[in-house]
Design a protein around this motif. Structure first.
Motif, PDB file in Angstrom:
ATOM      1  N   VAL A   1       0.841  -1.205   0.000  1.00  0.00           N
ATOM      2  CA  VAL A   1       0.000   0.000   0.000  1.00  0.00           C
ATOM      3  C   VAL A   1       0.872   1.248   0.000  1.00  0.00           C
ATOM      4  N   LEU A   2       1.921   1.258   0.812  1.00  0.00           N
ATOM      5  CA  LEU A   2       2.828   2.414   0.870  1.00  0.00           C
ATOM      6  C   LEU A   2       3.509   2.639  -0.476  1.00  0.00           C
ATOM      7  N   ALA A   3       3.969   1.577  -1.129  1.00  0.00           N
ATOM      8  CA  ALA A   3       4.612   1.694  -2.443  1.00  0.00           C
ATOM      9  C   ALA A   3       3.623   2.224  -3.475  1.00  0.00           C
ATOM     10  N   THR A   8       2.748   6.014  -2.561  1.00  0.00           N
ATOM     11  CA  THR A   8       3.904   6.879  -2.825  1.00  0.00           C
ATOM     12  C   THR A   8       4.061   7.099  -4.320  1.00  0.00           C
ATOM     13  N   GLY A   9       4.054   6.014  -5.086  1.00  0.00           N
ATOM     14  CA  GLY A   9       4.178   6.134  -6.538  1.00  0.00           C
ATOM     15  C   GLY A   9       3.057   6.954  -7.140  1.00  0.00           C
ATOM     16  N   TYR A  10       1.834   6.672  -6.720  1.00  0.00           N
ATOM     17  CA  TYR A  10       0.682   7.353  -7.308  1.00  0.00           C
ATOM     18  C   TYR A  10       0.690   8.850  -6.999  1.00  0.00           C
ATOM     19  N   PHE A  11       0.810   9.219  -5.736  1.00  0.00           N
ATOM     20  CA  PHE A  11       0.676  10.635  -5.373  1.00  0.00           C
ATOM     21  C   PHE A  11       1.842  11.491  -5.861  1.00  0.00           C
ATOM     22  N   ILE A  12       3.038  10.928  -5.935  1.00  0.00           N
ATOM     23  CA  ILE A  12       4.148  11.685  -6.523  1.00  0.00           C
ATOM     24  C   ILE A  12       3.987  11.724  -8.040  1.00  0.00           C
ATOM     25  N   GLY A  13       3.576  10.607  -8.627  1.00  0.00           N
ATOM     26  CA  GLY A  13       3.341  10.565 -10.071  1.00  0.00           C
ATOM     27  C   GLY A  13       2.237  11.498 -10.523  1.00  0.00           C
ATOM     28  N   ALA A  53      13.991   4.367  -4.564  1.00  0.00           N
ATOM     29  CA  ALA A  53      13.946   4.291  -3.099  1.00  0.00           C
ATOM     30  C   ALA A  53      13.423   2.926  -2.641  1.00  0.00           C
ATOM     31  N   PHE A  54      12.336   2.450  -3.256  1.00  0.00           N
ATOM     32  CA  PHE A  54      11.790   1.149  -2.864  1.00  0.00           C
ATOM     33  C   PHE A  54      12.694  -0.005  -3.302  1.00  0.00           C
ATOM     34  N   ALA A  65       2.466   2.449 -10.309  1.00  0.00           N
ATOM     35  CA  ALA A  65       1.587   3.422  -9.655  1.00  0.00           C
ATOM     36  C   ALA A  65       1.957   4.849 -10.043  1.00  0.00           C
ATOM     37  N   GLY A  66       3.251   5.106 -10.257  1.00  0.00           N
ATOM     38  CA  GLY A  66       3.676   6.437 -10.699  1.00  0.00           C
ATOM     39  C   GLY A  66       3.111   6.781 -12.061  1.00  0.00           C
TER      40      GLY A  66
END
Length: 198
Positions: free
Chosen positions: A7-9, A12-17, A85-86, A102-103
């Motif tokens: 979920v964190l990965a 993180t990818g989605y909201f920064i992307g 990072a991941f 997700a990004g």
């Protein structure tokens, strides 16, 4: 796999992307202009390829290659850095594939902007820099050649890169996580290209 890290990965990818550098740069170099509507001349023809999306191609078509390259570079970095990072934090696990996919989803369907984004080529390349840098020249060369010389369809040469990732990842890695990544980025690309941003 740890569900919390999955979920964190993803988040993180989605909201920064989902950060739209097209909108940010467009606001400064093309104030008051709709950067989502762009036309690109088709070489050897008097026709133009018209499309609606918020991506680096739009900025390049409207403000020139300098700002197009800047936008593309920032779109690559916004996916490459979280993916890296991941990959470094969890080297034995495939969380980085989730972050990269997700990004691209965030770029194509950004929650901050009513889910209206780009098609995802620059974020795709940003993710590939970390996931498998060799896929960039291989998929680009194969995709362009299939589009230009075999099918002879300009749009397919553009998107052939994305399609080529499916057999490439199966050939290179032969595992389900990489194949699912390739299928996911294809899904996000085709949804954005044909059903959302046209």
């Amino acid at each position: 796999m740890d569900l919390v890290i999955v979920v964190l990965a993803s988040l993180t990818g989605y909201f920064i992307g989902a950060i739209s550098f097209t909108r940010i740069i467009g606001r400064y170099v093309l104030p008051g202009e709709d950067v989502s509507k762009a036309e690109i001349p088709i070489t050897g023809s008097d026709k133009k390829f018209k499309f609606r999306s918020f991506g680096a191609t739009s900025i390049r078509a409207k403000a020139g290659p300098k700002y197009g390259c800047l936008t593309s570079g920032l779109d690559m970095v916004k996916v490459a850095l979280p993916t890296l990072a991941f990959r470094l934090l969890y080297p034995e696990m495939n969380y980085f594939l989730i972050t990269a996919a997700a990004g691209m989803a965030g770029h194509n369907f950004p929650v901050y902007y009513g889910f209206k984004g780009g098609r995802g080529m620059s974020p795709l390349y940003g993710g590939l820099l970390v996931v498998d840098w060799l896929a960039i020249p291989v998929a680009t060369i194969v995709g362009l050649n299939i589009g230009f010389w075999i099918v002879r369809y300009a749009f397919l040469s553009y998107c052939g890169v994305v399609l080529t990732l499916i057999p490439w990842f199966w050939f290179r890695f032969g595992d389900m996580p990489h194949l699912i990544y390739a299928l996911s980025v294809n899904l996000f690309f085709w949804l954005a290209a044909f059903f959302v941003h046209t």
